[in-house]
Every structure is written in structure tokens, then in C-alpha cells.
Design an enzyme around this catalytic site. Structure first.
Site, PDB file in Angstrom:
ATOM      1  N   HIS A   1      -9.772   2.135   0.051  1.00  0.00           N
ATOM      2  CA  HIS A   1      -9.673   1.035   1.016  1.00  0.00           C
ATOM      3  C   HIS A   1     -10.756   1.130   2.086  1.00  0.00           C
ATOM      4  CE1 HIS A   1      -7.800  -1.988   3.566  1.00  0.00           C
ATOM      5  NE2 HIS A   1      -6.824  -2.159   2.689  1.00  0.00           N
TER       6      HIS A   1
ATOM      7  N   GLU B   1     -11.708  -3.922  -2.929  1.00  0.00           N
ATOM      8  CA  GLU B   1     -10.744  -2.948  -3.434  1.00  0.00           C
ATOM      9  C   GLU B   1     -10.451  -3.204  -4.919  1.00  0.00           C
ATOM     10  OE1 GLU B   1      -7.271  -3.008  -0.674  1.00  0.00           O
ATOM     11  OE2 GLU B   1      -8.549  -4.453   0.368  1.00  0.00           O
TER      12      GLU B   1
ATOM     13  N   HIS C   1       0.803  -1.234   0.000  1.00  0.00           N
ATOM     14  CA  HIS C   1       0.000   0.000   0.000  1.00  0.00           C
ATOM     15  C   HIS C   1       0.835   1.284   0.000  1.00  0.00           C
ATOM     16  CE1 HIS C   1      -3.449  -2.436   0.209  1.00  0.00           C
ATOM     17  NE2 HIS C   1      -3.679  -2.448   1.508  1.00  0.00           N
TER      18      HIS C   1
END
Length: 358
Positions: free
Chosen positions: A183, A321, A109
Site C-alpha cells: 500500500h 495496489e 485491509h
């Protein structure tokens, strides 16, 4: 302003004195999307239920202090690269790029200080028939050791009575990789309901998924067929119906934490539907992305509190996602995350809410 579909206020303040703003976009009835500029976060999403009520359906915090204190990605915009890159390393035009690793041996991420921790700028507010806000962030060359300056433009817009559209564009000044997503953690019974999402009915429009190793990196094999496995959600199944079956992939992910292969070809299309049995809420997700990460909240461990002061526990919410496949910079057989100067990265996702009818 009388009749305005948008309001803006100060949600919090960073230690350096910069204000974190909150923008509220309103649809019909009580539908609202509340966006904060720190991490371009969906801080709240107020959606209708089958009895005519409205409730917040995304996990997070009531005050900014919670977002700043703990990096849990609640509602955040994730980048430069959503999901994982194996060993934080890939090759680009013959040069090895080494990223910081922050998830076991892998980069996750965006690294140690990703887009979810940045203060985005408000570039525009549209208070028209489809209210929206545009946020921007410019990531300099070398940030988190990614090559190239990356200029990102993100717009949240209410595009229907109870529908939120997210569009993201990115441009670079030298070859790089990019993979962005939102997210949000969804619980359609309500963010403070305390009801696990295991009885939510999930439908995913995918015939294949990516099998992973114990560090959540895709295995060196083609996508696996979902048929005959606990990963088959094509006809709709309760999230928890098969989550405890004796399956090595469920062990590796501690539940569902896998990418489904959508094959969008850049076109917006239906990807998933989530339905809550008690509230009757339904959320449909449409996207132009080639993958959908389905995450059943396996690592929510009750160590932090969220909205209403409630502890956030395993399976209290789930993430859907949309993004390019994980570790794609190392997999030429996967959809490419490469972005060249003069090209535009485009991501479009729609969250469409409705209710179950008798």
C-alpha cells in the site's frame, strides 16, 4: 561490510520492548529500498530523476513513532484481505464468516489489527548480486475472525539497476481467503515536494473497471468498459485531467478509488506507468494479480504530518495496489481468493524506475 548492498539497523521500538528493524537494499547509483519489519513497510524508495539526482518517492514517516501512532497504511503490507469485504461477511463451505467491520459497514485491509500492524520476522538476507530480504508472519486461526492459520513469506529484492521486486507466498491449514498487497503512496516528484500528483501522467493497461457503491463495494454488475469515461487511462492521461468531471463513480469514490480489471492469469505483465512532469521520473508497475486499485489520495486530509514534518494533504500521493478484486469472497463471478491446504497463494509485483529521455 565493504561493498555490501545491504545494511540493517534499529528503526524503533514497540511499547513491549521489541525492536523494529530497518533493512536497506541498494541498487545502482543511489537507488535504495528501505524496509522496516513493522508491517513489512516500504519506508523509503530512493529513485533517480532526469537530472541525475535521487529522491524518496513514497510517503511515510522519518521515525517509527509516526507509523505506530497513526494507521494510514503508508508503504504497508496489507492482509489478510486487501480492500473491502461487504458487511465484513462471507460464506465459506456453507459456514458464515463474520469479520470485524472497520470502514463504515465493511471490513477493510484485514480488519482492526491487520498485517500492517504486525511485527514481521526476518527469515533471511541475501547480500548477493540481487540483494534481498525475506520476512515472515504467521497469522493464527481466528485472527480477525479469519479461518485457518496463514503462513506468509514475503521477499523484497532489487532485481535491476532501479527495480524493486516484491514476491509473497501464503499457505494455510484449512480453507480460507487471502488477498495481499503493498500500500505505498507514490509521488514521483518527491515525498516532501508538496506537489500534488494530479499532473502525473497515468497509464493503466485495462479495458474495464469495477463500478462501486458509495461505500466502495463493487456493484452487482459485470465490469464496466473504461471507453468514453473518466476512467480510461489506456493511452495515458494526467490523473487530474478528468477527476472533477460530473460522474457518479467519481462521486462515489471521492475521486479515483477503483479496481481496474487486468486479467493476469497468474503471469507477470505490465499493468501501469506513472510519469512525473518535473522530475522526469517514470515508474512502471508489473504484476501477476488480476486487479489494480487506483487510489488518488482522496482521504488524505492534512491532519497528520509525514516526512520532513510536512502535512499530508489530498492528492499529495497516489496508490497503485495490485490484488484480487474487492468483495470477491461474495462474488463467484470474480477471481477467487480461496486458498486450500496444500495450495500456495502467490503474488508478484515489480516496481521499475526510469527517467524521461529528451
Amino acid at each position: 561490510m565493504v561493498g555490501s548492498k545491504i545494511t540493517k539497523d534499529i528503526f524503533g521500538t514497540l511499547p513491549d520492548g521489541r525492536n523494529v528493524e530497518r533493512i536497506v537494499l541498494r541498487g545502482e547509483g543511489g537507488f535504495e529500498a528501505r524496509i522496516i519489519t513493522h508491517g513489512a513497510v516500504i519506508q523509503a524508495l530512493i529513485a533517480p530523476d532526469a537530472k541525475g539526482g535521487y529522491d524518496d518517492v513514497v510517503l511515510g514517516h522519518d521515525a517509527f513513532a509516526g507509523y505506530h501512532a497513526e494507521r494510514k497504511f503508508f508503504g504497508a503490507t496489507v492482509g489478510r484481505y486487501a480492500n473491502r469485504i461487504a458487511n465484513g461477511r462471507f460464506s465459506l463451505d456453507g459456514e458464515t464468516v463474520q469479520l470485524p467491520v472497520n470502514n463504515g459497514p465493511n471490513a477493510l485491509h484485514g480488519g482492526l489489527d491487520g498485517f500492517d500492524r504486525k511485527l514481521w520476522e526476518i527469515a533471511g538476507i541475501d547480500d548477493g548480486a540481487e540483494p534481498g530480504v525475506t520476512l515472515t508472519y504467521s497469522s493464527p486461526h481466528g485472527e480477525e475472525d479469519y479461518p485457518g492459520r496463514l503462513d506468509v513469506r514475503l521477499t523484497y529484492r532489487v532485481t535491476g539497476p532501479a527495480e524493486l521486486s516484491l514476491t509473497m507466498e501464503a499457505r494455510t491449514d484449512r480453507p480460507t481467503v487471502v488477498n495481499l498487497t503493498n500500500h505505498s503512496f507514490f509521488n514521483l516528484e518527491g515525498a516532501t515536494s508538496g506537489t500534488p500528483i494530479l499532473d502525473h501522467k497515468l497509464t493503466v493497461a485495462a479495458e474495464h473497471f469495477l463500478a462501486i457503491d458509495p461505500t466502495a463495494i463493487p456493484l452487482p454488475e459485470p465490469p464496466r468498459a473504461v471507453a468514453g469515461t473518466p476512467f480510461d487511462f489506456r493511452d495515458g492521461q494526467a490523473v487530474g485531467a478528468r477527476i472533477r468531471e460530473s460522474d457518479q463513480q467519481l462521486r462515489n469514490g471521492k475521486g479515483y478509488d477503483h479496481t481496474y480489471c487486468l486479467g493476469r492469469d497468474g503471469k507477470l505483465a505490465f499493468a501501469a506507468r506513472l510519469e512525473a512532469p518535473r522530475s522526469g521520473r517514470i515508474m512502471e508497475l508489473l504484476t501477476n494479480q488480476p486487479g489494480l486499485q487506483v487510489y488518488s489520495g482522496n482521504y488524505l486530509d492534512g491532519t497528520i504530518s509525514g516526512k520532513g514534518g510536512k502535512l499530508i494533504r489530498q492528492s499529495d500521493a497516489m496508490c497503485l495496489e495490485p490484488h484480487i478484486w474487492p468483495d470477491a469472497p461474495n462474488r463467484p463471478d470474480f477471481p477467487s481468493p480461496r486458498l486450500n491446504p496444500g495450495e500456495v497463494y502467490r503474488h508478484h509485483t515489480v516496481y521499475r524506475f526510469g527517467v524521461r529521455t529528451p
